[in-house]
Design an enzyme around this catalytic site. Structure first.
Site, PDB file in Angstrom:
ATOM      1  N   LEU A 615       0.847  -1.196   0.000  1.00  0.00           N
ATOM      2  CA  LEU A 615       0.000   0.000   0.000  1.00  0.00           C
ATOM      3  C   LEU A 615       0.875   1.236   0.000  1.00  0.00           C
ATOM      4  O   LEU A 615       0.869   2.033  -0.908  1.00  0.00           O
ATOM      5  CB  LEU A 615      -0.885  -0.009   1.242  1.00  0.00           C
ATOM      6  N   ASP A 616       1.647   1.361   1.048  1.00  0.00           N
ATOM      7  CA  ASP A 616       2.511   2.522   1.177  1.00  0.00           C
ATOM      8  C   ASP A 616       3.787   1.976   1.770  1.00  0.00           C
ATOM      9  O   ASP A 616       3.850   1.797   2.976  1.00  0.00           O
ATOM     10  CB  ASP A 616       1.836   3.519   2.125  1.00  0.00           C
ATOM     11  N   PRO A 617       4.749   1.582   0.975  1.00  0.00           N
ATOM     12  CA  PRO A 617       4.931   1.865  -0.456  1.00  0.00           C
ATOM     13  C   PRO A 617       4.207   0.863  -1.357  1.00  0.00           C
ATOM     14  O   PRO A 617       4.043  -0.295  -0.976  1.00  0.00           O
ATOM     15  CB  PRO A 617       6.436   1.686  -0.625  1.00  0.00           C
TER      16      PRO A 617
END
Length: 938
Positions: A615-617
């Protein structure tokens, strides 16, 4: 036993119809005698059998027929005995019309236009023998396959099943002797050799009896406990094995009595039980067994063998004929449960003698169906190397009987170990049919031959064609070939490291394709097993990466790709093994400096290692690059980039002072609040020092007014200018989202010194309990004996005279006499405390909010701001939003690598169109959908 079999054979002239047929042929051949040849067996060094024994040959020559026998020094019955029976020993057999053998001839030795009889192993379109089948068709050979010689009830007439059972049982008793020795026990089984070491079966039986005598004297080590042997199947295989077992001091019990005898049975005996279908098969819907329905619909049934019988079995002798629609006896998952170590009693009964690691020790799979009724028996063993060890990690070792696991013997040509008896027995069964095969002329149409239905139905090829009954073989071949083209290399195997909350979506996505198998490896085996039980084509293994390096490597070697969902610090270690074994890899973590160092090695190994695929990253990069690349393609420049993302409780679950809940360990979330940050604002580099200043720069976020959000910057945002290709931007910030109130509450923790990573002996695991009040007094320099009101006033001063922060501490019980959890540091103790207080309850859901704002200057001078929003909710009883947003991208990337859609070598991040475009499209199909809006200004 021997006497019984011989006498059965001697009666072969007694059958009236055979007698008539015999007289008919006898009369028919007074003037035209046939010539038959017994060919030399040359396909396997152990094949010492023949299709007929000398006494059968004597009858044929006495009837005036000519018998040629190809000379062989390997045959167990010497050529001399065949010669004495009237055969002619000669190499050249080209004059004969009928050639018989046991196993297949090599293609170059097949004579055209002859009638052949042998086991062809072609009726299931077995790949290895399709070349032979083509050759037989081309040479217009008439093939009679023994496997298809069946009586009116469908039972095979000529078969070696009984001798397979006899040999298999002798072998597994020998194997048990070796296995017990490897585990530290000398047992009477050491006196039994492999079946082929005996001159004949009566010698082998003598050795088994000697072993039985010692068992009956009580010479089995006590710590081994009573031995139980389970026989499956009710055919000749099982009977042959039981004939040998009966020479031991054995007692047969019913399957339901197995548990009791395995725990407290008599050590001067061995116990046996015979399992029939009704003992272990149950309808999936109501656990009943209906034999007729099972015959027609085996797929409605499952087996409870794994729960009711296997745990109390020492040695399983498997003789089931398995069909792909029928339930398996044991699956891979069951093997792991069966090899779990027994928790030893405090005192071992035999001093200095180790107890067994687990009850289930050995399998003799006489049926030798790879991947069949015993799913993990994926390869046969051989007479040269009869045993292999199968361990809980899907690893098969053919070179030793030591270590952990189940000893397996799965030789597919067992009767070859008892060649003399097998030849006699087989010849007795085949002999009555030889008379009608003798005059067969392969150049004549099949209809003109005077064959009984038994022989006619066993003819597979004739006159250059498959006979009508066997035309299906061609269809089977075509289907298999098209499936193989489709699968391009069979089952794809994925190794998933970690069975945490993200694993579900990964497995679900990958196993939708029936050609993909996932192995979940975790140091918490029960977690991995829960996953394996939930999804098809999934198996669980135990792996502790901190201490099982060699095991990790052997696992990686067996797979096509590795997805690491372990903490990021472990990725370089996994990557090094992937490089060594040339296996591709996917992770969802940031590309760390330690990983970057492996770029050249990964390229040289020709493998792909995809990083930052979560997701993040992950999704953040892909959405950014999609927007930036499009802007550049339109001739625009990017002037600003702001990206904020947060994993949060859904608003209805945010009822606590932090407005936050933890779906996994909060340690990282807490540590993040004291980290430094750097970002770019209006061409100024803004630097936030470590130690909690981050919480002072938190700003309200109003882009989604329905959510009460705030945000603070993340680490170093400026380093993204180069990889994103937006050096032109005057503003570049990446940050974390929380609900409003989080930063203020956390600020209180920081001011009280609770976000502290220094070792704290006071909270050590052996230290006496400390209350929160005592800990806070110590942190702010008060005596622990101060009054409650003075303590609270001091804390109030320390947290900046902030009522909300005080309420938060009170709500969380951190001003009370409640004990602080034991931990190595204060931060770790706070994390444990919050994990208990602020975890998701059953039925609660999480949420992900991501927002990218990209300022784009058009060639016309107009400024467009793109607002890209992603909001994902968790399913209360399904996957969390975080699991979907991290799991699906990783799984999609793995699928792309497996399907050769993504072939870039070395370390890869999802910043290029060939990756982000298909991944974002597939994420939409999984319900992760973005909304993009624009605002324009001059």
């Amino acid at each position: 036993m021997l006497r019984l079999i011989r006498s059965q054979g001697r009666g072969f002239r007694g059958c009236v119809c055979c007698q008539r047929r015999f007289q008919h042929h006898h009369h028919h051949h007074q003037n035209h005698k046939s010539v038959i040849a017994i060919r030399r067996e040359d396909v396997n060094v152990w094949e010492r059998r023949a299709p007929l024994a000398p006494r059968h040959v004597r009858e044929i020559t006495a009837a005036g027929h000519k018998v040629l026998v190809q000379p062989s020094n390997r045959r167990a019955i010497h050529d001399r005995y065949y010669e004495k029976a009237g055969a002619i020993i000669q190499e050249d057999i080209s004059e004969v019309s009928l050639i018989i053998g046991v196993k297949r001839p090599p293609e170059e030795k097949v004579y055209p236009h002859k009638t052949y009889a042998f086991f062809s192993h072609t009726i299931k379109a077995q790949e290895a023998n399709m070349g032979l089948l083509d050759d037989l068709l081309k040479k217009e050979v008439r093939l009679i396959d023994y496997e298809k010689l069946v009586d009116p009830n469908g039972y095979r007439i000529v078969a070696f099943g009984q001798w397979a059972g006899v040999a298999g049982m002798i072998n597994i008793l020998h194997g048990l002797g070796l296995r017990f020795l490897a585990l530290g026990h000398h047992t009477p089984f050491m006196h039994i050799g492999m079946a082929h070491n005996y001159r004949n079966v009566s010698q082998a039986i003598q050795a088994v009896r000697d072993c039985g005598y010692e068992i009956s004297l009580g010479l089995m080590p006590k710590s081994i406990g009573p031995l139980t042997f389970v026989f499956t199947g009710t055919g000749n295989v099982s009977k042959g094995a039981q004939d040998i077992f009966n020479e031991l001091p054995c007692e047969y019990v019913e399957p339901h009595e197995l548990k009791e005898v395995s725990e407290s049975g008599d050590m001067t005996k061995v116990y046996g039980t015979v399992i029939s279908r009704h003992h272990h098969l149950i309808r999936k819907s109501d656990r009943l067994y209906d034999p007729l329905e099972y015959e027609n619909h085996p797929e409605l049934y499952t087996s409870h063998f794994r729960e009711t019988v296997a745990p109390y079995t020492t040695c399983l002798i498997n003789g089931i004929y398995w069909d792909p629609h029928t339930p398996r006896l044991l699956r891979r998952l069951d093997a792991q449960r069966l090899i779990r170590p027994i928790i030893p009693a405090s005192s071992s009964p035999d001093h200095g003698c180790p107890a067994l690691p687990h009850k289930f020790l050995a399998i003799c799979d006489i049926s030798a169906d790879t991947g069949g009724s015993i799913e993990f028996m994926t390869e046969c063993t051989t007479i040269e190397k009869p045993f292999c060890m199968y361990d809980a990690n899907q690893h098969i070792d053919h070179d030793s009987v030591e270590g952990n696991g189940i000893l397996m013997c799965s030789i597919d040509n067992l009767p070859a170990q008892l060649p003399i008896e097998a030849t006699e027995y087989f010849g007795d069964r085949l002999f009555p049919y030889i008379w009608e095969m003798l005059p067969s002329d392969a150049t004549r149409p099949l209809e003109e031959e005077d064959f009984s239905p038994q022989v006619r139905d066993a003819v597979i090829t004739s006159n250059g064609k498959l006979t009508p009954k066997f035309e299906y073989i061609q269809k089977l071949r075509e289907r298999r070939e098209s499936e193989q083209i489709l699968k391009k290399g069979g089952m794809k195997r994925v190794l998933l490291l970690g069975a945490g909350y993200v694993s579900g979506p990964v497995i679900k996505y990958l196993t939708r394709d029936a050609g993909t198998q996932v192995t979940v490896a975790s140091n918490l085996l029960n977690q991995a097993e829960d996953m394996a039980a939930k999804y098809t084509n999934t198996i669980a293994v135990m792996l502790d990466i901190t201490c099982q390096e060699s095991h990790l490597e052997s696992l990686i070697k067996d797979h096509d790709i590795v997805i690491s969902m372990l903490p990021y610090a472990f990725h370089p270690q996994v990557a090094k093994h992937c490089i060594k074994m040339k296996v591709n890899m996917v992770t969802a973590s940031y590309l760390s400096p330690a990983m970057k160092e492996l770029q050249k090695n990964a390229e040289d190994a020709g493998i792909t290692i995809v990083n930052e695929m979560g997701l993040d990253p992950g999704i953040d990069h892909m959405l950014a690059m999609e927007c930036i690349d499009q802007a550049k393609a339109d001739g625009c420049t990017v002037e600003s980039y702001s990206s904020f993302c947060g994993g949060l409780p859904a608003p209805e679950c945010s009822d606590n002072p932090l407005r936050y809940k933890f779906s996994w360990s909060p340690y990282g979330v807490l540590l993040n609040t004291i980290s430094p940050a750097i970002y770019l604002k209006d061409n100024q580099v803004v630097s936030v020092p470590p130690g909690g200043a981050l919480l002072d720069v938190t700003k309200p976020m109003d882009f989604m007014p329905g959510f009460n959000l705030e945000g603070f910057p993340n680490w170093d945002s400026t380093k993204y200018a180069q990889p994103y290709g937006i050096e032109s931007a005057h503003t570049l910030i990446r940050g974390t989202l929380r609900f409003r109130g989080f930063s203020s509450a956390m600020n209180g923790f920081v001011k009280l010194g609770l976000i502290n990573t220094e070792p704290c002996p006071l909270l050590g695991h052996t230290a006496s309990p400390v209350s929160w009040k005592e800990l806070l007094c110590r942190q702010i320099g008060l005596s622990t004996s101060v009054s409650s009101s003075f303590f609270e006033d001091t804390v109030y001063e320390r947290v900046g005279r902030d009522d909300f922060r005080m309420q938060s501490l009170r709500w969380l019980g951190m001003l009370s006499e409640e004990s602080v959890p034991h931990a190595d540091t204060i931060l770790a103790a706070v994390a444990k405390h919050l994990e208990a207080k602020l975890s998701f309850a059953k039925g609660e859901r999480d949420m992900i909010v991501m927002r990218n704002d990209v300022g784009i200057r058009h060639p016309t001078g107009e400024l467009e701001t793109k607002h890209i929003s992603l909001v994902v909710y968790g399913d209360p009883n399904g996957y969390s939003a975080m699991a979907k947003a991290v799991g699906y991208p990783a799984a999609i990337a793995a699928r792309m690598v497996l399907n050769d859609e993504l072939t870039t070598k070395g370390l890869v991040v999802p910043m290029t169109k060939n990756i982000y475009s298909p991944v974002l499209k597939r994420l939409q199909e999984e319900g992760l959908q973005c909304i993009t809006k624009s605002t324009l200004s001059e």
